[in-house]
Design a protein around this motif. Structure first.
Motif, short mmCIF file in Angstrom:
data_model
loop_
_atom_site.label_atom_id
_atom_site.label_comp_id
_atom_site.label_asym_id
_atom_site.label_seq_id
_atom_site.Cartn_x
_atom_site.Cartn_y
_atom_site.Cartn_z
N MET A 28 0.84 -1.19 0.00
CA MET A 28 0.00 0.00 0.00
C MET A 28 0.88 1.24 0.00
O MET A 28 1.83 1.35 0.76
N HIS A 29 0.58 2.19 -0.88
CA HIS A 29 1.30 3.45 -0.90
C HIS A 29 0.89 4.32 0.29
O HIS A 29 -0.23 4.20 0.81
N TRP A 30 1.79 5.22 0.70
CA TRP A 30 1.47 6.09 1.83
C TRP A 30 0.20 6.89 1.57
O TRP A 30 -0.53 7.22 2.52
N SER A 31 -0.08 7.19 0.31
CA SER A 31 -1.25 8.01 0.00
C SER A 31 -2.56 7.27 0.16
O SER A 31 -3.63 7.88 0.08
N ASP A 32 -2.50 5.98 0.42
CA ASP A 32 -3.71 5.17 0.53
C ASP A 32 -4.10 4.85 1.98
O ASP A 32 -5.06 4.11 2.21
N ASP A 33 -3.36 5.39 2.95
CA ASP A 33 -3.60 4.96 4.33
C ASP A 33 -4.64 5.80 5.07
O ASP A 33 -4.89 5.58 6.26
N GLY A 34 -5.23 6.79 4.38
CA GLY A 34 -6.29 7.57 4.98
C GLY A 34 -5.84 8.74 5.83
O GLY A 34 -6.67 9.51 6.32
N ARG A 35 -4.53 8.91 6.00
CA ARG A 35 -4.01 9.99 6.84
C ARG A 35 -3.73 11.24 6.02
O ARG A 35 -3.64 11.19 4.80
N LEU A 36 -3.53 12.34 6.73
CA LEU A 36 -3.01 13.57 6.13
C LEU A 36 -1.52 13.63 6.43
O LEU A 36 -1.12 13.63 7.60
N HIS A 37 -0.72 13.68 5.39
CA HIS A 37 0.73 13.64 5.53
C HIS A 37 1.31 15.04 5.38
O HIS A 37 1.03 15.72 4.39
N PHE A 38 2.13 15.44 6.35
CA PHE A 38 2.72 16.77 6.32
C PHE A 38 4.10 16.73 5.66
O PHE A 38 4.92 15.86 5.98
N ALA A 39 4.31 17.69 4.77
CA ALA A 39 5.55 17.75 4.00
C ALA A 39 6.11 19.16 4.03
O ALA A 39 5.41 20.14 4.32
#
Length: 425
Positions: free
Chosen positions: A1-12
């Motif tokens: 699973m890609h990080w974009s599929d885990d349902g979270r908001l990722h801060f960059a």
């Protein structure tokens, strides 16, 4: 699973990485890594991103330095940066092309061999660093490339008009598609592709007859390269005639449809003070760089619009891949808080926003530096979580400011929410 599929908001975060190494009378080369001393301070810089809780860092490769001569590859500096990514655990989102081509590539993007050269460079990078770098942006803001290099004559190869714009857009798109396929061959399912473009909006007297056609063309042009690479340009596309007048053939368009690539994440860059341009009745707006339109601060209204528009148009999760305001610490914190709240509201409404990026990590220098003889401090843009401070001997200190504390508070809150959700599952 890609990080974009885990349902979270990722801060960059991002480090400004514009490279235009070509010079001519009245124009000096610009390399933001050199201006900001990132070449010398990369190890500490990545540590700063970790210290404020960033999970991802948009980071660009200086292609013109990596490929100093045809067939010659110098990865020595990049090797050190990638090792630092491994040490920190910070996840790079690799900006493969942030405007600059090698000095030996005559005609830059208009060189007929440009797509082959950029593809080889991308494939070599992915093969060398695939253990640490799996997230890629093939071209940052292709609409800006096409405008600056193909329509306005502002950056190399200094083409102008409809023909120049079409020529550069097509070349960029061919390199984009071939690059993504090459990386996918190297990395397989591990690869994540974050397409990134500028969220440009037009408001004001956009429906009056004197502006209607120009506005329609500019709006379509904003999406043109992404439409090409995703196979969305056919006989009904509003700019197909413009492409054909610029030398793009039906064979070319068939090639794009047959080799179409998709974003895993559709990135949108949005600056509230500069992303919305205003048309005014009685004022000629030909779209040329010498005739700039005024800007309007549309705040979170514009942010919501661009993220929703790109999510719907391309059917992919979206990420705010650049945002900030240039201004005081209080103004920056105000926009940080407002924009993060807007992203959370969109997610609550079902818009698949998967990431938020403050750009840049530390201050940068305005691109107008290229066109003057003034020292860099006269072009400083106060945008970052860390101030760039002249040390008196030619170097630059990074001084943490309260924007960094505000960003860190948001990342802590997001981690706490994610941990709480995980504990209930």
């Amino acid at each position: 699973m890609h990080w974009s599929d885990d349902g979270r908001l990722h801060f960059a975060l991002g480090i400004e990485d514009t490279f235009v190494p070509q010079a001519r009378p009245g124009e000096r080369p610009i390399d933001e890594y050199e201006l900001t001393d990132h070449y010398g301070q990369y190890a500490a810089d990545l540590g700063l991103a970790v210290d404020v809780g960033a999970e991802l860092l948009r980071w660009g490769v200086p292609w013109y330095r990596v490929a100093p001569e045809p067939g010659v590859w110098d990865w020595s500096w990049v090797d050190g940066v990638m090792q630092r990514f491994r040490e920190t655990g910070l996840r790079p989102v690799i900006d493969l092309l942030h405007y600059g081509t090698p000095l030996w590539l005559d005609g830059q993007f208009a060189n007929p061999d440009y797509p082959a050269h950029v593809t080889e460079y991308a494939a070599r990078f992915a093969a060398r660093y695939g253990d640490v770098a799996t997230d890629y942006t093939p071209v940052n803001e292709p609409v800006i490339h096409a405008l600056f290099s193909g329509e306005y004559g502002y950056w190399p190869p200094y083409l102008t008009g409809a023909e120049g714009s079409a020529r550069i857009a097509s070349a960029l798109a061919k390199g984009f598609v071939s690059t993504q396929h090459a990386i996918a061959r190297e990395l397989g399912d591990d690869a994540t592709f974050v397409h990134v473009d500028a969220g440009i909006r037009y408001v004001g007297d956009v429906d009056v007859p004197e502006h209607r056609d120009t506005v329609a063309r500019l709006r379509a042009q904003t999406f043109l390269v992404e439409d090409l690479v995703t196979g969305g340009v056919d006989d009904h596309h509003p700019l197909v005639g413009r492409l054909r007048s610029g030398g793009v053939t039906d064979v070319d368009l068939d090639w794009f449809r047959q080799h179409a690539v998709r974003p895993d994440v559709m990135g949108v860059n949005y600056y509230p003070l500069h992303s919305t341009e205003v048309f005014e009745s009685g004022v000629h707006h030909g779209g040329g760089f010498a005739d700039p339109r005024p800007y309007r601060d549309t705040g979170v209204e514009g942010l919501r619009d661009v993220l929703t528009t790109y999510a719907e148009r391309y059917g992919a999760p979206v990420m705010l891949t650049e945002t900030c305001v240039t201004g005081s610490v209080d103004e920056r914190i105000g926009w940080l808080d407002d924009s993060v709240a807007a992203v959370h509201a969109l997610r609550a409404e079902g818009v698949p926003v998967v990431g938020y990026t403050w750009w840049p990590l530390f201050d940068m220098y305005e691109w107008t530096w290229r066109h003057t003889d003034a020292p860099r401090q006269e072009h400083l843009l106060t945008m970052g979580l860390f101030d760039l401070v002249e040390d008196g001997v030619g170097g630059l200190d990074r001084r943490r400011n309260p924007v960094a504390d505000a960003f860190a508070a948001h990342t802590r809150q997001e981690r706490a929410v994610a941990a709480a959700l995980s504990a209930t599952q």
